[in-house]
Design an enzyme around this catalytic site. Structure first.
Site, PDB file in Angstrom:
ATOM      1  N   LYS A 156       9.914  17.015   7.933  1.00 44.89           N
ATOM      2  CA  LYS A 156       8.496  17.003   7.567  1.00 44.89           C
ATOM      3  C   LYS A 156       8.140  18.215   6.710  1.00 44.89           C
ATOM      4  O   LYS A 156       7.528  18.094   5.649  1.00 44.89           O
ATOM      5  CB  LYS A 156       7.611  17.014   8.831  1.00 44.89           C
ATOM      6  CG  LYS A 156       7.735  15.757   9.667  1.00 44.89           C
ATOM      7  CD  LYS A 156       6.795  15.792  10.858  1.00 44.89           C
ATOM      8  CE  LYS A 156       7.096  16.914  11.838  1.00 44.89           C
ATOM      9  NZ  LYS A 156       8.435  16.844  12.449  1.00 44.89           N
ATOM     10  N   THR A 157       8.558  19.383   7.185  1.00 41.00           N
ATOM     11  CA  THR A 157       8.241  20.598   6.441  1.00 41.00           C
ATOM     12  C   THR A 157       8.973  20.574   5.090  1.00 41.00           C
ATOM     13  O   THR A 157       8.433  20.974   4.072  1.00 41.00           O
ATOM     14  CB  THR A 157       8.630  21.832   7.275  1.00 41.00           C
ATOM     15  OG1 THR A 157       7.938  21.755   8.520  1.00 41.00           O
ATOM     16  CG2 THR A 157       8.242  23.113   6.563  1.00 41.00           C
ATOM     17  N   ASP A 208       0.698  21.189   7.309  1.00 43.77           N
ATOM     18  CA  ASP A 208       1.855  21.081   8.208  1.00 43.77           C
ATOM     19  C   ASP A 208       1.373  21.191   9.654  1.00 43.77           C
ATOM     20  O   ASP A 208       0.298  21.725   9.917  1.00 43.77           O
ATOM     21  CB  ASP A 208       2.849  22.224   7.905  1.00 43.77           C
ATOM     22  CG  ASP A 208       4.257  21.912   8.432  1.00 43.77           C
ATOM     23  OD1 ASP A 208       4.457  20.822   9.005  1.00 43.77           O
ATOM     24  OD2 ASP A 208       5.155  22.759   8.259  1.00 43.77           O
ATOM     25  N   GLU A 209       2.138  20.689  10.594  1.00 47.40           N
ATOM     26  CA  GLU A 209       1.830  20.790  12.031  1.00 47.40           C
ATOM     27  C   GLU A 209       0.409  20.310  12.328  1.00 47.40           C
ATOM     28  O   GLU A 209      -0.339  20.934  13.071  1.00 47.40           O
ATOM     29  CB  GLU A 209       1.971  22.251  12.509  1.00 47.40           C
ATOM     30  CG  GLU A 209       3.292  22.920  12.153  1.00 47.40           C
ATOM     31  CD  GLU A 209       4.390  22.651  13.172  1.00 47.40           C
ATOM     32  OE1 GLU A 209       4.166  21.873  14.117  1.00 47.40           O
ATOM     33  OE2 GLU A 209       5.491  23.216  12.996  1.00 47.40           O
ATOM     34  N   GLN A 249       4.719  17.158  19.631  1.00 42.64           N
ATOM     35  CA  GLN A 249       4.829  18.614  19.573  1.00 42.64           C
ATOM     36  C   GLN A 249       3.472  19.298  19.634  1.00 42.64           C
ATOM     37  O   GLN A 249       3.327  20.449  19.232  1.00 42.64           O
ATOM     38  CB  GLN A 249       5.554  19.032  18.294  1.00 42.64           C
ATOM     39  CG  GLN A 249       7.020  18.605  18.285  1.00 42.64           C
ATOM     40  CD  GLN A 249       7.757  19.169  17.089  1.00 42.64           C
ATOM     41  OE1 GLN A 249       7.930  20.383  16.963  1.00 42.64           O
ATOM     42  NE2 GLN A 249       8.186  18.311  16.191  1.00 42.64           N
ATOM     43  N   ARG A 274      14.611  22.818  18.915  1.00 40.55           N
ATOM     44  CA  ARG A 274      14.862  23.956  18.019  1.00 40.55           C
ATOM     45  C   ARG A 274      16.359  24.124  17.791  1.00 40.55           C
ATOM     46  O   ARG A 274      16.795  24.810  16.875  1.00 40.55           O
ATOM     47  CB  ARG A 274      14.305  25.279  18.583  1.00 40.55           C
ATOM     48  CG  ARG A 274      12.799  25.387  18.778  1.00 40.55           C
ATOM     49  CD  ARG A 274      12.009  24.942  17.602  1.00 40.55           C
ATOM     50  NE  ARG A 274      11.632  23.540  17.716  1.00 40.55           N
ATOM     51  CZ  ARG A 274      11.251  22.789  16.688  1.00 40.55           C
ATOM     52  NH1 ARG A 274      11.233  23.274  15.468  1.00 40.55           N
ATOM     53  NH2 ARG A 274      10.923  21.525  16.851  1.00 40.55           N
TER      54      ARG A 274
END
Ligand code: ATP
Ligand code: MG
Length: 777
Positions: A55-56, A242-243, A277, A624
């Protein structure tokens, strides 16, 4: 400093004809869905996808693409990231993709971008461009003043509680006039609403904004000044976030206002996120924002990315199985073809947190020997108190580490305060320690009092504590301050006496109680103060291993002296919350015990929703990892000198058994089965046998031996004088002599007692004063 707004430049316009000439390199590695997301520059776009699916990367590439194809100028792009660090990283990557940049995109957090906008139009929201951004301490100070002005008892209605309410209102985008009466009524008997008005007025008078204001005032600016908003509509042609799953209501409103420049189907806004998330619910994040995107922007395109490029199949399986226990999620599939299976995750039970740190340390060294850089390893904890044990272990082993998102354990404010008390007990001449704590917690000692103590100390060449000891026997100080300081000196004498017989950890607990420090933290209802209390408990736990205060303090001095802050290769220690968006080859997840993780507090306060947010945190933690995820749980935690057994986190049971390898080091090491080992280890002859490995520890033990033999308290081999013999000094004045005192005027010496003189002042009457405050008259 305010960054002057670049005037909107003419749009370059989509030059689509250039698109297909030759495929640019940055597109080459993308999969079909990612490529679609990058190339769909026009219209609203939602990329909803699991961890590690790129995504990033899509966001970054999209910006590069817009620039590379000259679809817009850099300054016409607005990219919102979750941290300033993430923004810096994104800038770097874009530079790599598009070396010759035509004006930098606006990249940063919601807050940093809002601040930049506000500074350009400050006067429209009653501020001046150089306004200050208040930190939490300043904010509390302002609130306290307001409470005092309103005669509201701060003990009953703590300032922190009000700060929390302010924050919640601001996160929800509510101005004082918007707060429903029912929301503010209960605080301070119905005065909550009024206080909000007063608080905002006070901030304006100070030319200041708090963190929440940055967004809220920006929203007000846009709403009240359509021409300003229109200017930004013209300016920002492309917006990216983002996020997005962690945006709160205020951030959502802010974005909606900015994105409304074009009718919904044409708004060029791209948000990426993962509902699984969402971990900032406790700070007002609304996961619904992401779920609502399609209805907010009708006609929005939705792209799902399912291929994970980060982790092995085992790691993905574990993460997906865990998160499937949550209800109320969109549900996504993830797959990978990295390292068929890969190394299984490990779950290790260790005896206690010290052994946990030792085990992790050993493994880090082992991976290091295999050629893994320290940079590629991270320890992700649920709460910051868990960091201390690792920090000490790494110092012992000489493993470089960095703590992200907060100071190192022994540099935290509350820890330094507690250490200052202890240093002053051990070392009455430690003036820095004295200065630090003389008015912490608040004792009503103003600057002038402290200044007087310092002047006295300097003129008499005495440590501050001794100067104070002298002053409180005179009438130099106002009665209230004199009483306070006399009590404080008395406490220090008392603690020094007790330090001879008490265990250091008992002493620190008593000091924190008796000094009022614990009460100060209890009165403070913020989440932060809860963390501070936990850290102090951890300090006392750390001290349990030392028999003398001197030994402990020396250990600390060695620990604090270490300076590898800018080491380039270092293990990262951080909280799960701050690890969002990052990736590491090896991830250690310690403390998977019920009560620690999931945290007791989140379960108590938010029930099922709290538990689900904790589970998402677990999902974030596991995802992660690229190659290895190593989970551990201690069987025992030592709290207040007592062992308590801990049970493994319920999340461990939710992991797929075929992807996880289980080891029980706790029993292997000591022969104590889970839950049953507490007392036996505690009673062992030498519970420290395995920790005497470093110079610090050896010296601590040597010091301990010297104390046990009844010797005086020593630090680094120097004798620490406990108090100065003050009475035996002789005075330069004689009885009957005429003298002058700055405050009391002229008088005659009646009696002399060392350097304290009783003087009959002509105007002020008989007073006891210090020799250094008088001159021959
Ligand atoms: P998170 O949800 O954790 O924020 P994300 O979806 O933002 O994850 P990224 O950080 O963008 O994922 O990507 C994860 C990793 O996969 C990165 O190392 C990235 O460079 C890599 N990656 C992404 N897409 C590709 C691709 N098409 N080819 C190779 N590697 C890729
Ligand atoms: Mg990401």
């Amino acid at each position: 400093m305010a960054d002057p707004a670049p005037l909107p430049r003419p749009a370059a316009g989509p030059i689509t004809s250039q698109l297909n000439r030759r495929e640019p390199d940055y597109l080459a590695g993308l999969n079909a869905e990612q490529r679609d997301a990058v190339l769909t520059t026009e219209g609203p776009l939602l990329v909803l996808a699991g961890a590690g699916t790129g995504k990033t990367r899509v966001l970054t590439t999209r910006i590069a693409h817009i620039l590379n194809q000259r679809i817009a100028w850099g300054s016409q792009i607005l990219a919102v990231t979750f941290t300033n660090k993430a923004a810096a990283e994104m800038k770097k990557r874009i530079h790599e993709l598009v070396p010759a940049l035509d004006g930098l995109p606006w990249m940063g957090t919601f807050h940093s971008i809002s601040a930049r906008i506000l500074r350009q139009h400050a006067e429209l929201v009653d501020l001046k461009p150089q306004f200050t951004i208040l930190d939490t301490d300043d904010q509390i100070r302002v609130i306290k003043q307001l409470l005092e002005a309103e005669n509201i008892d701060e003990k009953r209605w703590p300032a922190r509680q009000f700060a929390g309410m302010l924050d919640a209102w601001k996160n929800r985008g509510l101005l004082p006039k918007d707060v429903p009466a029912s929301d503010s009524a209960y605080y301070a008997n119905g005065k909550g609403g009024k206080l909000y008005y007063d608080y905002q007025a006070r901030l304006k008078a100070l030319n200041a904004a708090d963190f929440g204001d940055l967004l809220l005032e920006c929203i007000r600016l846009f709403r009240e000044n359509p021409e300003v908003l229109a200017e930004y509509h013209r300016k920002f042609k492309y917006m990216l976030v983002d996020e997005y799953q962690d945006s709160n209501t205020a951030q959502y409103l802010w974005l909606r206002l900015l994105a409304q420049g074009k009718p919904a189907p044409e708004a060029n806004i791209c948000v990426v996120g993962d509902d699984d998330q969402s971990i900032y619910g406790w700070r007002g994040a609304e996961v619904d924002n992401i779920l609502r995107f399609e209805s907010d922007f009708p006609g929005a395109k939705v792209i799902k990315l399912e291929r994970n490029y980060r982790s092995t199949a085992n790691i993905l399986k574990a993460a997906s199985t865990l998160i499937a226990y949550n209800e109320g999620r969109l549900g996504k599939t993830l797959f990978t073809d990295i390292a068929e299976g890969g190394e299984p995750l490990s779950f290790t039970q260790v005896y206690d947190s010290e052994e946990e740190a030792r085990t992790v340390g050993e493994e880090i060294e082992q991976y290091q020997r295999q050629g893994e850089p320290l940079n590629s390893m991270a320890i992700l904890v649920r709460a910051s108190f868990q960091m201390r044990e690792f920090e000490e272990r790494f110092i012992t082993l000489g493993i470089n580490y960095r703590v992200i998102g907060g100071p190192r354990f022994y540099e935290r404010k509350e820890i330094r305060d507690a250490l200052a008390y202890l240093r002053l007990v051990a070392q009455p001449a430690d003036d820095l320690a004295f200065e630090r704590i003389v008015n912490v917690p608040k004792r009503g000692l103003g600057d002038s009092t402290v200044k007087m103590l310092m002047e006295t100390a300097r003129s008499m060449n005495l440590p501050l504590l001794d100067a104070t000891r002298l002053l409180v026997e005179t009438e130099e100080l106002k009665p209230k301050q004199r009483t306070t300081l006399r009590a404080l000196v008395g406490q220090f004498d008392d603690w020094a006496r007790r330090s001879e017989s008490l265990q250091p950890y008992e002493l620190v607990e008593q000091i924190l109680e008796e000094s009022g420090y614990t009460d100060m933290l209890s009165a403070d209802k913020s989440a932060e103060s809860q963390g501070r209390k936990e850290n102090l408990k951890e300090l006392s736990r750390a001290m349990e291993e030392f028999e003398t205060l001197g030994g402990f303090l020396e250990h600390i001095a060695l620990v604090m002296d270490r300076d590898n802050a800018d080491a380039t290769d270092a293990v990262t220690i951080m909280t799960l919350h701050s690890a969002k968006g990052l990736e590491f080859n090896t991830v250690f997840l310690p403390g998977w015990e019920d009560g620690t993780f999931p945290s007791q507090r989140s379960m108590d306060e938010s029930g099922r929703a709290g538990l689900e947010e904790e589970r998402r945190l677990g999902y974030v933690g596991i995802t992660r990892g690229r190659k290895r995820v190593r989970i551990s749980a201690a069987q025992n935690r030592r709290i207040h000198g007592l062992w308590q057994s801990a049970i493994p986190s319920r999340f461990v049971d939710e992991l797929p058994p075929d992807a996880v390898e289980v080891t029980d080091r706790g029993s292997a090491y000591g022969g104590y089965g889970y839950g049953g080992g507490a007392a036996s280890r505690f009673n062992k002859a030498d519970p420290f046998e395995s920790v005497y490995e470093t110079p610090g520890w050896q010296r601590a033990r040597a010091n301990q031996a010297s104390r046990k033999g009844g010797g005086p308290l020593t630090i680094e081999g120097e004798l620490v004088a406990r108090s100065v013999d003050l009475g035996s000094q002789t005075s330069g004045f004689a009885r009957g002599e005429r003298v002058f005192h700055l405050k009391f005027g002229y008088g005659e010496v009646i009696s002399i007692e060392g350097n304290k003189l009783t003087i009959d002042f002509e105007k002020a009457g008989t007073k006891k004063v210090l020799e250094s405050f008088i001159k021959k008259g």
